[in-house]
Design a protein around this motif. Structure first.
Motif, PDB file in Angstrom:
ATOM      1  N   PHE A  61       0.895  -1.259  -0.079  1.00  0.00           N
ATOM      2  CA  PHE A  61      -0.070   0.025   0.072  1.00  0.00           C
ATOM      3  C   PHE A  61       0.875   1.457   0.030  1.00  0.00           C
ATOM      4  N   ASN A  62       1.967   1.113   0.676  1.00  0.00           N
ATOM      5  CA  ASN A  62       2.772   2.282   0.734  1.00  0.00           C
ATOM      6  C   ASN A  62       3.437   2.721  -0.487  1.00  0.00           C
ATOM      7  N   SER A  63       3.940   1.329  -1.166  1.00  0.00           N
ATOM      8  CA  SER A  63       4.406   1.725  -2.607  1.00  0.00           C
ATOM      9  C   SER A  63       3.374   2.547  -3.650  1.00  0.00           C
ATOM     10  N   ARG A  64       2.021   2.367  -3.518  1.00  0.00           N
ATOM     11  CA  ARG A  64       1.117   3.100  -4.093  1.00  0.00           C
ATOM     12  C   ARG A  64       1.013   4.429  -4.050  1.00  0.00           C
ATOM     13  N   LEU A  65       1.811   5.033  -2.836  1.00  0.00           N
ATOM     14  CA  LEU A  65       1.816   6.285  -2.760  1.00  0.00           C
ATOM     15  C   LEU A  65       2.935   7.203  -3.264  1.00  0.00           C
ATOM     16  N   ASN A  70       4.040   0.405 -10.973  1.00  0.00           N
ATOM     17  CA  ASN A  70       5.079  -0.600 -10.530  1.00  0.00           C
ATOM     18  C   ASN A  70       5.780  -1.289 -11.552  1.00  0.00           C
ATOM     19  N   PRO A  71       6.689  -0.865 -12.319  1.00  0.00           N
ATOM     20  CA  PRO A  71       7.194  -1.341 -13.649  1.00  0.00           C
ATOM     21  C   PRO A  71       7.706  -2.798 -13.282  1.00  0.00           C
ATOM     22  N   ARG A  72       7.782  -3.246 -12.154  1.00  0.00           N
ATOM     23  CA  ARG A  72       8.354  -4.553 -11.687  1.00  0.00           C
ATOM     24  C   ARG A  72       7.287  -5.552 -11.718  1.00  0.00           C
ATOM     25  N   ASN A  73       5.926  -4.935 -11.877  1.00  0.00           N
ATOM     26  CA  ASN A  73       5.018  -5.971 -11.724  1.00  0.00           C
ATOM     27  C   ASN A  73       4.713  -6.637 -12.853  1.00  0.00           C
ATOM     28  N   PRO A  74       4.725  -8.024 -12.643  1.00  0.00           N
ATOM     29  CA  PRO A  74       4.741  -9.009 -13.764  1.00  0.00           C
ATOM     30  C   PRO A  74       3.157  -8.946 -14.495  1.00  0.00           C
ATOM     31  N   LEU A  75       2.255  -8.219 -14.083  1.00  0.00           N
ATOM     32  CA  LEU A  75       1.181  -8.372 -14.623  1.00  0.00           C
ATOM     33  C   LEU A  75       1.270  -7.067 -15.612  1.00  0.00           C
ATOM     34  N   ALA A 100      -9.269 -18.606  -5.794  1.00  0.00           N
ATOM     35  CA  ALA A 100     -10.287 -19.180  -5.089  1.00  0.00           C
ATOM     36  C   ALA A 100     -10.228 -19.121  -3.309  1.00  0.00           C
ATOM     37  N   LYS A 101      -9.152 -19.076  -2.879  1.00  0.00           N
ATOM     38  CA  LYS A 101      -8.859 -19.108  -1.541  1.00  0.00           C
ATOM     39  C   LYS A 101      -7.832 -17.940  -1.165  1.00  0.00           C
ATOM     40  N   PRO A 102      -7.658 -17.587   0.058  1.00  0.00           N
ATOM     41  CA  PRO A 102      -6.944 -16.452   0.674  1.00  0.00           C
ATOM     42  C   PRO A 102      -5.533 -16.923   0.270  1.00  0.00           C
ATOM     43  N   ARG A 103      -4.525 -15.907  -0.370  1.00  0.00           N
ATOM     44  CA  ARG A 103      -3.296 -16.291  -0.521  1.00  0.00           C
ATOM     45  C   ARG A 103      -2.304 -14.901  -0.474  1.00  0.00           C
ATOM     46  N   GLY A 104      -0.923 -15.085  -0.363  1.00  0.00           N
ATOM     47  CA  GLY A 104      -0.261 -13.975  -0.538  1.00  0.00           C
ATOM     48  C   GLY A 104      -0.115 -13.242  -1.812  1.00  0.00           C
ATOM     49  N   VAL A 105       0.414 -11.983  -1.479  1.00  0.00           N
ATOM     50  CA  VAL A 105       0.367 -11.078  -2.591  1.00  0.00           C
ATOM     51  C   VAL A 105       1.305 -11.558  -3.862  1.00  0.00           C
ATOM     52  N   ASP A 106       2.467 -12.078  -3.453  1.00  0.00           N
ATOM     53  CA  ASP A 106       3.505 -12.571  -4.442  1.00  0.00           C
ATOM     54  C   ASP A 106       3.154 -14.019  -4.750  1.00  0.00           C
ATOM     55  N   ASP A 107       2.455 -14.786  -4.325  1.00  0.00           N
ATOM     56  CA  ASP A 107       1.986 -16.078  -4.910  1.00  0.00           C
ATOM     57  C   ASP A 107       1.045 -15.805  -5.993  1.00  0.00           C
ATOM     58  N   ILE A 108       0.090 -15.002  -5.713  1.00  0.00           N
ATOM     59  CA  ILE A 108      -0.868 -14.356  -6.768  1.00  0.00           C
ATOM     60  C   ILE A 108      -0.301 -13.964  -8.051  1.00  0.00           C
ATOM     61  N   ARG A 109       0.613 -13.145  -7.640  1.00  0.00           N
ATOM     62  CA  ARG A 109       1.459 -12.516  -9.043  1.00  0.00           C
ATOM     63  C   ARG A 109       2.122 -13.506  -9.737  1.00  0.00           C
ATOM     64  N   LYS A 110       2.733 -14.394  -8.931  1.00  0.00           N
ATOM     65  CA  LYS A 110       3.427 -15.558 -10.052  1.00  0.00           C
ATOM     66  C   LYS A 110       2.573 -16.565 -10.697  1.00  0.00           C
ATOM     67  N   ASP A 111       1.235 -16.671 -10.017  1.00  0.00           N
ATOM     68  CA  ASP A 111       0.433 -17.656 -10.833  1.00  0.00           C
ATOM     69  C   ASP A 111      -0.211 -16.827 -12.086  1.00  0.00           C
ATOM     70  N   LEU A 112      -0.398 -15.494 -11.665  1.00  0.00           N
ATOM     71  CA  LEU A 112      -0.939 -14.725 -12.789  1.00  0.00           C
ATOM     72  C   LEU A 112       0.142 -14.587 -13.945  1.00  0.00           C
ATOM     73  N   VAL A 145      -6.424  -6.223  -7.057  1.00  0.00           N
ATOM     74  CA  VAL A 145      -6.274  -5.001  -8.185  1.00  0.00           C
ATOM     75  C   VAL A 145      -6.251  -3.651  -7.362  1.00  0.00           C
ATOM     76  N   LEU A 146      -7.097  -3.799  -6.449  1.00  0.00           N
ATOM     77  CA  LEU A 146      -7.059  -2.353  -5.731  1.00  0.00           C
ATOM     78  C   LEU A 146      -5.460  -1.887  -5.063  1.00  0.00           C
ATOM     79  N   ALA A 147      -5.119  -3.106  -4.618  1.00  0.00           N
ATOM     80  CA  ALA A 147      -3.914  -2.681  -4.018  1.00  0.00           C
ATOM     81  C   ALA A 147      -2.576  -3.063  -5.004  1.00  0.00           C
ATOM     82  N   CYS A 148      -2.878  -3.655  -6.225  1.00  0.00           N
ATOM     83  CA  CYS A 148      -1.730  -3.729  -6.961  1.00  0.00           C
ATOM     84  C   CYS A 148      -1.701  -3.083  -8.243  1.00  0.00           C
TER      85      CYS A 148
END
Length: 675
Positions: A61-65, A70-75, A100-112, A145-148
């Motif tokens: 969240f701080n990084s959004r400020l 985020n150029p390093r965001n793989p999405l 489908a279930k709660p997961r960490g931000v980095d894990d979600i980013r990798k799967d996407l 999406v709101l966060a990243c």
């Protein structure tokens, strides 16, 4: 009119000189987000749906400020091997599974990233719509999406999520989101109002019903950014640009933010010239200083065949103002260029993007090389240019990229061009594996490209790659597949000269098999004889057996007997079964004796071999020939008890009951017994 540039926009703009890409050496310039709105947003929303450890104080969240993009965001950076030309239903399924279930931000980013999903505004809308019946997944997706990727959300995105909360009766979340939307200047859409009102009334929530009516009646929808943008678009779209159009926009008495200008431009995408006039007017009039967001929105509108010159003018201007090309813009425009076969413009865009901060992925280079290789004509200057800019940016060409290009060439029947693309990629630093080089060798020779095959061999030797015998084998196999046995034989001889005979067994078996399929087993034997005697070739055991079988079928009995001697010299056991079958069905007694002598170093083989030959004769019904063979056998065979019993059984017919002795009708003649 007050602005002369309007007249210029109605004329075709041509780039006066070739496009020169200057690599960006500065940091990205960003518009500052509304800190108050963002603070309220993170305090209201359910960050726990991503991961229990994630809170508003989390760095994401701080990084959004400080860094909204985020150029390093793989999405925002990831590209599939073919840039998405349209949103796929498979994206929705992949996203539903990932969230489908709660997961960490980095894990979600990798799967996407693994699923090659690029988050865009359109994708967010379509995914939320598809998840109306699955609110938990929708909530997690929206929160992520709101966060990243907060810049991908619009008033419509918020209304979709609000509608889901309203339908499921999640009152607390519904009003929290309404408060956030108010702070951002977003209103409640009519369809959301109607659905939520119906649910509140059904659940007997009188207070919430009244509150919703008040909020809606206060004109939140009419004053929402979406509604304002819609009015602006309607004014611009319905009339030719004039002072009157400008006056009508000014009469709306609203301040158009960067977000709103972006929406207006996107909604005017079907009328790019009007969008460009509006874009220029906003800044020339001092109403807005364009930022990265609005420049990219304008670039997406102009990135088409009939506006490409203006597109380049805008992106050049954007770069000069220290703003970067966003990956969403790059993917969309690149896909459009490729779909319209504008490959040169696609390469220009790729080079432009690589000189910026938001660099395309390795997959994009592969995609472009494939497009060039499979195009109407192979443009090697463009191909080499893509290779050059790719490697100059610190990337390394790989075998998988070469294989993808070869596949594209094969798909359009352009086999003879393998050498050109291979050389260009080698010059770009590719160190191809033996497997990839073998594929090239096979493709060239199997397509009947004799000159290109010779060129490949020459290049291979010149570069010191001649030590891989598998490449030679692939080249020979290709000639065999094409039916060019002379070329295959010549290539085999060169292989023996260059590499020696130590690893030639596989290639030789391919060659022998090809000759035999063409009913040229005798020629194959001559090749074997010469190679063994002159080149010290040691054929495989399977090669000997194959050639013996084919020679006997094709009338090469004497050559087949000679092979038995070669097998003995190489330490292989004799291959007797096809000989026994041959002599029993069509051979003479002399043929049988010649076979028995050839198969052993002794004068004659064991008695069991003689018995096998006699039995085969009887099974074939050739009793007279069996007697003839017996008469030529040595005395110890003619007087052997098992041989006498075999003939007596054949004569009396008792042999029919014995599986060991195949008997036809009894022979008329009695066995000749030596004195």
């Amino acid at each position: 009119m007050r602005y002369q540039w309007r007249l210029l926009l109605l004329r075709a703009h041509h780039r006066s000189s070739p496009h020169v890409f200057v690599k960006s050496s500065f940091s990205q310039v960003h518009s500052q987000p509304n800190l108050h709105s963002l603070s309220s947003l993170t305090s209201h929303f359910h960050t726990h749906t991503l991961d229990p450890k994630l809170s508003p104080s989390h760095p994401i969240f701080n990084s959004r400020l400080t860094n909204p993009i985020n150029p390093r965001n793989p999405l925002s950076r990831n590209l599939s091997s073919e840039p998405a030309l349209e949103l796929k239903d498979s994206d929705h399924g992949a996203i539903a599974e990932i969230f489908a279930k709660p997961r960490g931000v980095d894990d979600i980013r990798k799967d996407l990233e693994l699923n090659n999903v690029v988050i865009s505004h359109d994708l967010v809308l379509r995914v939320l719509k598809s998840l109306e019946s699955n609110p938990d997944v929708a909530r997690r997706f929206f929160d992520w999406v709101l966060a990243c990727e907060g810049e991908r959300l619009s008033s419509k995105s918020y209304n979709f999520m609000l509608g889901i909360f309203g339908v499921i009766g999640s009152v607390s979340e519904f009003w929290d989101l309404v408060d956030v939307m108010k702070e951002k200047g977003y209103g409640v859409s009519k369809w959301v109002h109607d659905k939520a009102l119906e649910k509140f009334e059904k659940d007997g929530l009188g207070g919430d019903v009244e509150k919703l009516r008040v909020v809606y009646a206060s004109g939140s929808t009419d004053n929402s950014p979406d509604k304002i943008c819609s009015r602006v678009c309607k004014i611009v779209r319905n009339e030719v640009w004039s002072d009157d159009v400008e006056r009508k926009i000014l009469d709306l008495n609203v301040a158009l933010s960067s977000d709103m200008v972006k929406v207006v431009l996107e909604n005017l995408s079907t009328e790019p010239m009007k969008a460009l006039i509006f874009f220029r007017w906003m800044e020339e009039s001092g109403f807005l200083k364009h930022d990265q967001q609005t420049y990219n929105a304008m670039a997406r509108v102009l990135g088409r065949e009939d506006c490409k010159d203006r597109f380049w003018k805008v992106v050049d201007e954007m770069r000069s103002n220290r703003y970067e090309l966003e990956l969403e813009t790059y993917v969309k425009v690149l896909g459009r260029f490729c779909k319209r076969k504008m490959i040169k413009d696609a390469v220009d865009l790729y080079e432009f993007a690589l000189t910026g901060t938001n660099k395309p992925s390795v997959h994009c280079c592969t995609f472009l090389l494939r497009k060039i290789a499979g195009g109407k004509q192979l443009d090697m200057s463009l191909f080499s240019r893509v290779v050059r800019v790719f490697t100059e940016n610190g990337n390394v060409l790989t075998d998988s990229m070469l294989n993808a290009v070869l596949k594209a060439l094969n798909g359009v029947g352009r086999h003879g061009e393998c050498n050109k693309v291979f050389k260009a990629m080698e010059e770009g630093g590719l160190v191809a594996s033996g497997s990839s080089q073998s594929k090239i060798a096979f493709r060239l020779s199997s397509a009947g490209k004799k000159e290109q095959s010779s060129e490949f061999i020459n290049n291979m030797e010149a570069s010191g790659r001649s030590s891989d015998y598998k490449i030679w084998a692939s080249l020979i196999e290709g000639h065999c597949v094409a039916g060019n046995l002379n070329n295959a034989s010549n290539c085999f001889q060169k292989m023996l000269e260059k590499e020696g005979a130590a690893y030639a067994g596989y290639a030789f078996e391919l060659l022998v098999n090809a000759y035999c399929r063409k009913n040229r087993a005798t020629d194959a034997y001559k090749l074997l004889h010469d190679s063994v005697n002159e080149r010290q070739l040691k054929p495989w055991h399977t090669t000997y057996k194959l050639l013996i079988s084919k020679l006997l079928v094709q009338g090469g009995f004497k050559d087949a007997l000679n092979i038995l001697g070669l097998m003995k010299n190489d330490g292989f056991p004799p291959f007797v079964d096809p000989f026994i079958e041959y002599v029993s069905k069509s051979g003479t007694g002399d043929d049988a004796i010649a076979f028995l002598k050839a198969m052993t170093s002794n004068r004659f083989p064991s008695t069991s071999v003689f018995l096998s030959v006699f039995k085969a004769y009887f099974k074939a019904g050739r009793h007279t020939e069996a007697q003839n063979f017996l008469s030529k056998c040595p005395g110890f065979i003619r007087n052997h008890a098992d041989v006498l019993d075999l003939f007596l059984c054949a004569q009396s017919g008792e042999g029919a009951a014995s599986p060991a002795s195949a008997v036809a009708t009894p022979a008329a003649a009695t066995p000749v017994v030596a004195a």
